[in-house]
Design a protein around this motif. Structure first.
Motif: not given
Lengths: 140, 373
Positions: A80-83, B150-152, B304-307, B309-318
């Motif tokens: 899910x995430x990297x620590x 996440x995609x950080x 990018x690193x945000x996970x 909770x709402x089914x929305x990817x960070x790429x779709x954020x505003x």
């Protein structure tokens, strides 16, 4: 070559003939009632040491000669995430992962600038427990 | 009738051609104008000529040390700069020290928006060694769609190897195919000169400043294998900006992207600006994306690193969708949102800025709560 480190605040670690033997679980039993985080913390502030929520991952990063490596990066990818943590002067690190992350769902990575590859071994928690998990990384 | 069409049609065509040529050649679009303003402001900071601006640490002088940077999170070397008008806004609306006392009062509205002349700038730096090449992870748009993780930058699969001009004269690194950065070995996808990034030289005092900060110290040790020192460089990998303008304001973002895909707009026409992707927005929803979803405007380094909770990817954020919720007490700060959002009831708006809200929270809550958020 026998080295014996004792640090009341950080736990007890023995190294015998370059074979690392952790006796932290004994310490945990001996010091029942104290926070388990205090056994493994290295350069961790009090606020973090006091935290016992979650699964503790701890361990060391060494080179092939057995030297502990400072400033090596350890990444624990939970899917899910990297620590991420950076080793201290004794080559040690400590991270606390959320409780709902199973031991075998975590993919560990270790690296350091100038190193080329890694051997990673992890030791699961004692039977019946979900924490702590020990990780040993060897870089070359 | 037929004769009339013969005259009118060419005349209309000529007029249209003239209008199109004149407008595209001489009148910059608002987007271009904002990009240039943003670039100029960033370069002003790089040049050290931003005297009337103050960094967050100087404004929020008693902010507790950010210990959450130790809690396994991927560190970034961030600076937040406020211009004169935004500093006045914080002071006049009692957002520096007075937030806690408003906690249970009704939501006032006077400090919901920044004043027109307010500007706030967030800069994200990456340490670059004076000697030897330094890796920088490279974001790839095609890998940014996962909702469930996440995609950080820790997750980005490849890295660019950045060298100073002096290094490129003496060292050739073509035989290296992968590099250790931030805990992982990554294939080298690009080789770049430090001159393709906005950068500053690290002095003794700058090194001491960042080494005292836990996030700066951690990132330097992850990337360089040691703390930052004089003679190194700090390269700008990402920046956010907000211009008060009116209402929601105008939100701007840039990030270093060595292989900018066609769909990403460059920051500007100069060589160095061409290496930065730029995006901006002044509405949380419009203009809609080609698939009909609300307008997206994001930065891979900062969101990018945000996970989700709402089914929305960070790429779709505003930017506006997120910052419209900025208030004290801060609620669900790291959740990814898109479209129109509002301040939660019984909260004090903080001018669409998270800084005062998070700082007030850190002053009032026990640190342990922040560590695992």
């Amino acid at each position: 070559m026998f080295k014996h480190y004792i640090d009341c605040t950080r736990g007890v670690t023995y190294q015998l003939n370059n074979r690392l033997i952790r006796c932290s679980f004994i310490c945990l039993w001996l010091t029942a009632g104290t926070s388990q985080a205090q056994l493994y913390g290295n350069a961790v502030p009090a606020a973090l040491l006091a935290n016992t929520q979650g699964i503790v991952w701890f361990g060391t990063v060494r080179d092939e000669q057995g030297q502990f490596l400072e400033n090596a990066t350890v990444q624990l990818d939970t899917g899910i995430i990297e620590h991420v943590a950076v080793t201290g002067i004794e080559g040690r690190f400590r991270l606390v992962l959320p409780k709902n992350i199973p031991f075998d769902a975590v993919i560990p990575y270790c690296a350091r600038p100038g190193s080329h590859s890694a051997y990673i071994q992890r030791r699961p928690p004692p039977r019946g427990l979900d924490s702590p998990v020990e990780l040993q990384c060897i870089l070359r | 009738m037929y004769f009339g069409e013969q005259i009118v049609r060419p005349a209309v065509l000529v007029a249209c051609f003239f209008l199109t040529t004149v407008t595209t050649a001489q009148v910059a679009t608002p987007e271009d104008s904002y990009a240039q303003q943003f670039s100029n402001t960033v370069q002003m900071h790089i040049a050290g000529s931003s005297d009337e601006w103050l960094e967050k640490a100087a404004i929020f002088s008693d902010t507790p040390n950010d210990i959450s940077s130790l809690a396994g999170v991927a560190p970034l070397m961030l600076e937040t700069w406020f211009n004169d008008a935004s500093q006045r806004f914080l002071i006049e609306n009692d957002l520096l020290a007075g937030l806690q006392k408003h906690r249970f009062k009704e939501t006032p509205s006077q400090n919901q928006y920044l004043p027109n002349d307010a500007k706030v700038l967030l800069l994200s730096w990456w340490p670059v060694s004076a000697k030897g090449a330094t890796p920088i992870p490279v974001w790839q748009a095609k890998n940014s769609g996962a909702v469930e993780r996440s995609n950080g930058y820790l997750h980005w699969p490849t890295a660019a190897l950045v060298q100073t001009l002096e290094q490129t004269k003496t060292e050739t690194l073509t035989d290296i195919s992968q590099v250790a950065v931030a805990g992982k070995f990554r294939p080298i996808s690009h080789r770049a000169s430090l001159n393709s990034l906005f950068h500053i030289l690290v002095t003794e005092s700058v090194a001491a400043h960042w080494n005292e900060q836990k996030a700066g110290n951690k990132l330097s040790r992850m990337v360089l294998g040691r703390p930052l020192r004089a003679g190194d460089f700090l390269a700008l990998v990402a920046a956010h900006g907000v211009w008060g303008d009116s209402g929601n304001g105008h939100w701007l973002t840039l990030w270093w992207q060595p292989d900018k895909p066609a769909e990403l707009m460059p920051l500007g026409p100069s060589d160095i600006e061409q290496h930065y992707a730029f995006d901006s927005c002044s509405d949380s929803t419009l203009p809609r994306e080609p698939d009909g979803s609300p307008n997206s405007c994001f930065n891979p380094w900062l969101e990018g690193g945000l996970v989700s909770h709402s089914g929305i990817t960070p790429r779709q954020s505003n930017c506006i969708s997120c910052h419209a919720r900025a208030s004290f007490p801060p609620q669900d700060f790291l959740n990814v949102t898109q479209g129109e959002q509002h301040i939660p009831p019984n909260s004090l708006p903080t001018g669409m800025l998270w800084s005062p809200a998070l700082r007030a929270r850190d002053m009032t809550t026990h640190h342990d709560e922040a560590i695992f958020r």
